[in-house]
Design an enzyme around this catalytic site. Structure first.
Site, PDB file in Angstrom:
ATOM      1  N   ASP A   1       0.875  -1.154   0.000  1.00 11.87           N
ATOM      2  CA  ASP A   1       0.000   0.000   0.000  1.00 11.87           C
ATOM      3  C   ASP A   1       0.929   1.225   0.000  1.00 11.87           C
ATOM      4  O   ASP A   1       2.110   1.097   0.303  1.00 11.87           O
ATOM      5  CB  ASP A   1      -0.867  -0.060   1.265  1.00 11.87           C
ATOM      6  CG  ASP A   1      -1.704   1.179   1.463  1.00 11.87           C
ATOM      7  OD1 ASP A   1      -2.212   1.722   0.457  1.00 11.87           O
ATOM      8  OD2 ASP A   1      -1.850   1.621   2.623  1.00 11.87           O
ATOM      9  N   ARG A   2       0.421   2.394  -0.367  1.00 16.70           N
ATOM     10  CA  ARG A   2       1.313   3.566  -0.417  1.00 16.70           C
ATOM     11  C   ARG A   2       1.190   4.450   0.822  1.00 16.70           C
ATOM     12  O   ARG A   2       2.098   4.490   1.641  1.00 16.70           O
ATOM     13  CB  ARG A   2       1.022   4.381  -1.697  1.00 16.70           C
ATOM     14  CG  ARG A   2       2.160   5.315  -2.070  1.00 16.70           C
ATOM     15  CD  ARG A   2       1.723   6.392  -3.044  1.00 16.70           C
ATOM     16  NE  ARG A   2       0.973   7.434  -2.354  1.00 16.70           N
ATOM     17  CZ  ARG A   2       0.332   8.427  -2.963  1.00 16.70           C
ATOM     18  NH1 ARG A   2       0.305   8.500  -4.269  1.00 16.70           N
ATOM     19  NH2 ARG A   2      -0.317   9.333  -2.248  1.00 16.70           N
ATOM     20  N   ASP A   3       0.053   5.124   0.957  1.00 27.21           N
ATOM     21  CA  ASP A   3      -0.098   6.074   2.066  1.00 27.21           C
ATOM     22  C   ASP A   3      -0.116   5.351   3.406  1.00 27.21           C
ATOM     23  O   ASP A   3      -0.904   4.432   3.616  1.00 27.21           O
ATOM     24  CB  ASP A   3      -1.397   6.873   1.894  1.00 27.21           C
ATOM     25  CG  ASP A   3      -1.403   7.666   0.585  1.00 27.21           C
ATOM     26  OD1 ASP A   3      -0.503   8.485   0.397  1.00 27.21           O
ATOM     27  OD2 ASP A   3      -2.301   7.429  -0.236  1.00 27.21           O
ATOM     28  N   ASN A  24      -5.415   2.938  -3.181  1.00 25.80           N
ATOM     29  CA  ASN A  24      -6.695   3.623  -3.426  1.00 25.80           C
ATOM     30  C   ASN A  24      -6.418   5.120  -3.545  1.00 25.80           C
ATOM     31  O   ASN A  24      -5.815   5.697  -2.642  1.00 25.80           O
ATOM     32  CB  ASN A  24      -7.653   3.409  -2.245  1.00 25.80           C
ATOM     33  CG  ASN A  24      -8.239   2.003  -2.186  1.00 25.80           C
ATOM     34  OD1 ASN A  24      -8.089   1.213  -3.113  1.00 25.80           O
ATOM     35  ND2 ASN A  24      -8.919   1.705  -1.088  1.00 25.80           N
ATOM     36  N   GLN A  25      -6.841   5.725  -4.633  1.00 30.24           N
ATOM     37  CA  GLN A  25      -6.620   7.169  -4.808  1.00 30.24           C
ATOM     38  C   GLN A  25      -7.927   7.851  -5.195  1.00 30.24           C
ATOM     39  O   GLN A  25      -8.094   8.363  -6.305  1.00 30.24           O
ATOM     40  CB  GLN A  25      -5.523   7.401  -5.859  1.00 30.24           C
ATOM     41  CG  GLN A  25      -4.134   6.941  -5.424  1.00 30.24           C
ATOM     42  CD  GLN A  25      -3.596   7.710  -4.212  1.00 30.24           C
ATOM     43  OE1 GLN A  25      -3.956   8.868  -3.989  1.00 30.24           O
ATOM     44  NE2 GLN A  25      -2.741   7.068  -3.406  1.00 30.24           N
ATOM     45  N   ARG A  37     -11.231  -0.896  -5.918  1.00 35.90           N
ATOM     46  CA  ARG A  37     -10.984  -0.218  -4.645  1.00 35.90           C
ATOM     47  C   ARG A  37     -10.898  -1.228  -3.502  1.00 35.90           C
ATOM     48  O   ARG A  37     -11.813  -2.008  -3.265  1.00 35.90           O
ATOM     49  CB  ARG A  37     -12.100   0.801  -4.374  1.00 35.90           C
ATOM     50  CG  ARG A  37     -11.848   1.644  -3.137  1.00 35.90           C
ATOM     51  CD  ARG A  37     -12.915   2.713  -2.940  1.00 35.90           C
ATOM     52  NE  ARG A  37     -12.817   3.241  -1.584  1.00 35.90           N
ATOM     53  CZ  ARG A  37     -11.929   4.163  -1.211  1.00 35.90           C
ATOM     54  NH1 ARG A  37     -11.124   4.690  -2.085  1.00 35.90           N
ATOM     55  NH2 ARG A  37     -11.866   4.567   0.046  1.00 35.90           N
ATOM     56  N   LYS A  38      -9.765  -1.214  -2.782  1.00 32.77           N
ATOM     57  CA  LYS A  38      -9.622  -2.122  -1.645  1.00 32.77           C
ATOM     58  C   LYS A  38     -10.705  -1.807  -0.618  1.00 32.77           C
ATOM     59  O   LYS A  38     -11.006  -0.643  -0.438  1.00 32.77           O
ATOM     60  CB  LYS A  38      -8.231  -1.958  -1.003  1.00 32.77           C
ATOM     61  CG  LYS A  38      -7.081  -2.370  -1.926  1.00 32.77           C
ATOM     62  CD  LYS A  38      -5.720  -2.042  -1.315  1.00 32.77           C
ATOM     63  CE  LYS A  38      -5.446  -0.559  -1.341  1.00 32.77           C
ATOM     64  NZ  LYS A  38      -4.101  -0.188  -0.857  1.00 32.77           N
ATOM     65  N   ASP A  89      -1.608  -0.482   5.908  1.00 33.52           N
ATOM     66  CA  ASP A  89      -1.864   0.097   7.236  1.00 33.52           C
ATOM     67  C   ASP A  89      -3.341   0.095   7.595  1.00 33.52           C
ATOM     68  O   ASP A  89      -3.705   0.555   8.670  1.00 33.52           O
ATOM     69  CB  ASP A  89      -1.299   1.518   7.325  1.00 33.52           C
ATOM     70  CG  ASP A  89      -2.094   2.497   6.481  1.00 33.52           C
ATOM     71  OD1 ASP A  89      -2.628   2.074   5.427  1.00 33.52           O
ATOM     72  OD2 ASP A  89      -2.207   3.671   6.877  1.00 33.52           O
TER      73      ASP A  89
END
Ligand SMILES: [Zn+2]
Length: 167
Positions: free
Chosen positions: A10-12, A55-56, A104-105, A131
Site C-alpha cells: 500500500d502507499r499512504d 486507493n486514490q 478499490r480495496k 496500514d
C-alpha cells in the site's frame, strides 16, 4: 536464496506519511515514512518484484488528476531508485466509493490485475503490507500473507524482522 516472490505495498501510511483527512497531491506533500526508502532498497533484493496497490479516491473527487498522480509517482520512484530500490508497477484505484468498482480495496481487483500482468506470481510466497483493514482484507481474499503496519511498527521494522528470519 529465499523463496520470497512478490511484495504488494500500500502507499499512504506505508511508504509515505498519510495526511489527516486530505490527500497527498504533489511531491511537496509527499514525505517518506521513517526508514521506508532504505527498507524498499533491501526489499528489492529480497523479492522478485514490488508492486504498489493504492486507493486514490482523490482523483474521483476531482481533488487531483491522474497526471498529478503520475507526476507524484515519478518523483517517488526517482527517490527510491537513488537507493537502488525498484518498484515494478503501480496500480491505483481512482474511483469513488459510491462507484462500487472492483478495484478499490478491500476488493481485490488491483491484485487480480497484477495476476494477469504477472501470471508467474506465487501468492503463497507473496506478501501484502498495508496500514488499514481494507488492505489486509484485499490481501486475504487473494491468499497473500498480510502484514499490518502503523506509525510504530513500520515497513522498516517489518523489513528488519523479515531479514533476521530468512538469514
Ligand atoms: Zn476502482
Amino acid at each position: 536464496m529465499n523463496n520470497l516472490d512478490t511484495l504488494f505495498l500500500d502507499r499512504d501510511g506505508v511508504i509515505n506519511i498519510k495526511l489527516e483527512a486530505r490527500y497527498v497531491r504533489n511531491s511537496n506533500e509527499f514525505e517518506f515514512m521513517q526508514g521506508a526508502l532504505s527498507a524498499i532498497s533491501k526489499l528489492t533484493k529480497l523479492f522478485k518484484r514490488i508492486l504498489i496497490v493504492s486507493n486514490q479516491q482523490g482523483i474521483g473527487k476531482g481533488i487531483m488528476t491522474e497526471d498529478d498522480l503520475n507526476l507524484l509517482h515519478s518523483f517517488m520512484t526517482f527517490e527510491i531508485r537513488k537507493l537502488n530500490g525498484k518498484i515494478d508497477k503501480i496500480y491505483f484505484c481512482p474511483h469513488l466509493v459510491r462507484e462500487k468498482c472492483g478495484c478499490r480495496k478491500p476488493k481485490a481487483g488491483m491484485i487480480q490485475q497484477a495476476k494477469l500482468d504477472y501470471p508467474e506470481i506465487n501468492f503463497e510466497n507473496s506478501y501484502l503490507v498495508g496500514d488499514s483493514l481494507s488492505d489486509i482484507e484485499a490481501g486475504e481474499r487473494m491468499n497473500l500473507n498480510t502484514v499490518k503496519v502503523d506509525n510504530e511498527y513500520t515497513l522498516a521494522k517489518w523489513t528488519a524482522e523479515l531479514m533476521s528470519v530468512i538469514k
